[in-house]
Design an enzyme around this catalytic site. Structure first.
Site, PDB file in Angstrom:
ATOM      1  N   ARG A   1       0.862  -1.184   0.000  1.00 44.02           N
ATOM      2  CA  ARG A   1       0.000   0.000   0.000  1.00 44.02           C
ATOM      3  C   ARG A   1       0.893   1.227   0.000  1.00 44.02           C
ATOM      4  NH1 ARG A   1       2.242   2.035   3.878  1.00 44.02           N
ATOM      5  NH2 ARG A   1       0.699   3.688   3.710  1.00 44.02           N
ATOM      6  N   GLY A   2       0.260   2.400  -0.198  1.00 45.22           N
ATOM      7  CA  GLY A   2       1.051   3.621  -0.394  1.00 45.22           C
ATOM      8  C   GLY A   2       1.184   3.842  -1.899  1.00 45.22           C
ATOM      9  N   ALA A   3       0.898   5.076  -2.328  1.00 49.78           N
ATOM     10  CA  ALA A   3       0.769   5.342  -3.771  1.00 49.78           C
ATOM     11  C   ALA A   3       1.999   4.920  -4.592  1.00 49.78           C
ATOM     12  CB  ALA A   3       0.422   6.811  -3.983  1.00 49.78           C
TER      13      ALA A   3
ATOM     14  N   ARG B   1      -6.978  -0.575  -7.264  1.00 43.41           N
ATOM     15  CA  ARG B   1      -7.384   0.493  -6.328  1.00 43.41           C
ATOM     16  C   ARG B   1      -7.581   1.770  -7.144  1.00 43.41           C
ATOM     17  NH1 ARG B   1      -4.225   1.129  -0.729  1.00 43.41           N
ATOM     18  NH2 ARG B   1      -6.191   2.088  -0.100  1.00 43.41           N
TER      19      ARG B   1
ATOM     20  N   GLN C   1      -2.412   2.445   9.824  1.00 39.28           N
ATOM     21  CA  GLN C   1      -1.094   2.523   9.171  1.00 39.28           C
ATOM     22  C   GLN C   1      -0.108   3.346   9.995  1.00 39.28           C
ATOM     23  OE1 GLN C   1      -4.029   2.975   7.660  1.00 39.28           O
ATOM     24  NE2 GLN C   1      -3.969   2.525   5.479  1.00 39.28           N
TER      25      GLN C   1
ATOM     26  N   ASP D   1      -2.281  10.634  -2.435  1.00 42.21           N
ATOM     27  CA  ASP D   1      -2.512   9.578  -3.438  1.00 42.21           C
ATOM     28  C   ASP D   1      -2.844  10.160  -4.795  1.00 42.21           C
ATOM     29  OD1 ASP D   1      -2.930   8.213  -0.743  1.00 42.21           O
ATOM     30  OD2 ASP D   1      -2.763   6.569  -2.190  1.00 42.21           O
TER      31      ASP D   1
ATOM     32  N   ASN E   1      -5.782  12.306   0.139  1.00 39.92           N
ATOM     33  CA  ASN E   1      -4.891  11.485   0.970  1.00 39.92           C
ATOM     34  C   ASN E   1      -5.754  10.678   1.942  1.00 39.92           C
ATOM     35  OD1 ASN E   1      -2.198  10.667   1.699  1.00 39.92           O
ATOM     36  ND2 ASN E   1      -2.478  11.779   3.608  1.00 39.92           N
ATOM     37  N   LYS E   2      -5.102   9.871   2.722  1.00 38.27           N
ATOM     38  CA  LYS E   2      -5.772   8.966   3.671  1.00 38.27           C
ATOM     39  C   LYS E   2      -6.850   9.694   4.465  1.00 38.27           C
ATOM     40  CE  LYS E   2      -5.446   5.519   4.009  1.00 38.27           C
ATOM     41  NZ  LYS E   2      -6.467   4.693   3.287  1.00 38.27           N
TER      42      LYS E   2
HETATM   43  O1  MRU Z   1      -4.590   3.205   1.945  1.00 43.74           O
HETATM   44  P1  MRU Z   1      -3.108   3.414   1.913  1.00 43.74           P
HETATM   45  O2  MRU Z   1      -2.392   2.911   3.124  1.00 43.74           O
HETATM   46  O3  MRU Z   1      -2.505   2.909   0.617  1.00 43.74           O
HETATM   47  O4  MRU Z   1      -2.945   4.989   1.896  1.00 43.74           O
HETATM   48  C1  MRU Z   1      -1.663   5.551   1.824  1.00 43.74           C
HETATM   49  C2  MRU Z   1      -1.670   7.019   1.966  1.00 43.74           C
HETATM   50  O5  MRU Z   1      -2.695   7.629   2.137  1.00 43.74           O
HETATM   51  C3  MRU Z   1      -0.374   7.740   1.821  1.00 43.74           C
HETATM   52  O6  MRU Z   1      -0.412   8.940   2.514  1.00 43.74           O
HETATM   53  C4  MRU Z   1      -0.154   8.005   0.327  1.00 43.74           C
HETATM   54  O7  MRU Z   1      -0.124   6.830  -0.424  1.00 43.74           O
HETATM   55  C5  MRU Z   1       1.019   8.804  -0.035  1.00 43.74           C
HETATM   56  S1  MRU Z   1       2.519   8.480   0.779  1.00 43.74           S
HETATM   57  C6  MRU Z   1       3.456   7.489  -0.078  1.00 43.74           C
END
Ligand code: MRU
Length: 347
Positions: free
Chosen positions: A44-46, A87, A193, A234, A244-245
């Site tokens: 996970r993470g963009a 996703r 996370q 993201d 973002n999250k």
């Molecule tokens: O749902 P996730 O854990 O993939 O969400 C991740 C985030 O929201 C991060 O802040 C985002 O991907 C950017 S940081 C690399």
């Protein structure tokens, strides 16, 4: 150690669902399994899911039985649709797959050579991610002063990227420069996370931190105990609206109300200039079980028949954003103008 890497003809990824209790690396040989791993948040993470999908396309090349270039390209195209659907919010996913696919369509070679070209482009993209994160971190660290306390949301570290990280990479670089910093780690419900992954990373880097429940951020911001907020993104729209999250928007509101600078740290691969504003960003809604399954003192929190909504991301409007850190420098308002300038060299 990289979060996502290619070894012995397999894609390997740290299983982020079970950290910090267990550290395990899973191996993948098929693109459909990679797409599932992205959906299930093994990775996970963009930027990390972008790199995983790029390697997923390389796997699709080796899975294809086609001996003709046109047949192989058709199989890659089909695999790209599967991977991109894993996703919806992080634009890095489609960006990475499209970049590798574009290279595949542009070369004139045999099917076997083409398989190697696809893998090599995926590897190049993964290597570039680390280099880009380090450049971003240098720019971002100039915004951090010795003695700062920073609020950070979700996980944006090495685990969210191929290595080093975005917002957490900035914090890590500032720490390595010798700045004394403290991090308030938003636990980041419902998948935690922050409490699981960011705390685990900060432990390893020796950066002082304390986990706070997400709803504690406003208290510390108002009490004057925080100097800056750093988050990831993201997908960032052309006007600087930042997806973002979930929970980032509330953090930005509280930061704005208390005059605390709020910085998203965003590789240009996360900036989607095709979207004029953030309301156009597709927002993922995940399985309500992720909310309902939470336990407190060994007991499920919610009544058995409870219903829930599990919105995975929110959009912070640009008026709440102080500056956007990219690998090409820091963009300031008006973001419509500054982001376009910084994105111009995007591969
Ligand atoms: O749902 P996730 O854990 O993939 O969400 C991740 C985030 O929201 C991060 O802040 C985002 O991907 C950017 S940081 C690399």
């Amino acid at each position: 150690m990289r979060t996502v890497f290619w070894e012995n003809n397999e894609l390997k990824m740290i299983d982020q669902r079970i950290l910090p209790a267990r550290f395990e690396i899973l191996a993948y040989r098929g693109h459909k399994e990679v797409a599932l791993a992205i959906t299930d948040m093994v990775v996970r993470g963009a930027p990390a899911i972008g790199a995983a999908a790029a390697f997923g396309l390389a796997l699709a090349g080796y899975e294809s039985a086609s001996s003709s270039t046109s047949g192989l390209l058709a199989d890659l195209l089909a695999a790209s649709t599967t991977l991109k659907a894993a996703r919806p919010t992080a634009v890095n996913l489609a960006w990475a797959v499209d970049r590798v696919l574009r290279v595949a369509y542009s070369v004139n070679s045999s099917a076997d050579d083409l398989r190697a070209v696809v893998l090599s482009e995926a590897q190049k993209l993964a290597d570039e991610d680390v280099e880009i994160n380090k450049r971003m971190a240098e720019h971002g660290a100039t915004l951090i002063n010795d003695g700062d306390t920073i609020i950070h949301h979700c996980n944006t570290g090495a685990l969210a990227t191929v290595d080093w990280g975005t917002a957490l990479g900035v914090i890590r670089t500032a720490h390595e420069q010798g700045k004394k910093i403290h991090v308030f780690v938003d636990e980041t419900r419902p998948r935690l996370q922050g409490a699981r992954l960011t705390a685990w990373e900060l432990e390893q880097y020796g950066i002082p931190y304390e986990i706070i429940s997400d709803n504690t951020a406003g208290y510390f911001l108002k009490a004057g105990k925080v100097q800056k907020c750093f988050v990831g993104s993201d997908r960032t729209a052309a006007n600087g609206d930042v997806a973002n999250k979930i929970g980032t928007y509330m953090l930005a509101l509280a930061a704005f109300d208390n005059g605390i600078p709020f910085y998203p740290v965003v590789p240009t691969s996360t900036i989607d200039l095709s979207l004029a504003h953030g309301d156009l960003i597709p927002i993922e809604e995940r399985n309500p079980q992720e909310v309902l399954g939470l336990e407190f003192e060994g007991q499920r929190v919610a009544p058995q028949n409870a219903k829930a909504r599990n919105i995975a991301f929110d959009v912070t409007p640009n008026r709440l954003v102080t500056g956007i850190v990219t690998e090409n420098g820091v963009a300031y308002p008006p973001f419509e103008v500054s982001l376009k300038k910084l994105v111009k060299n995007k591969p």
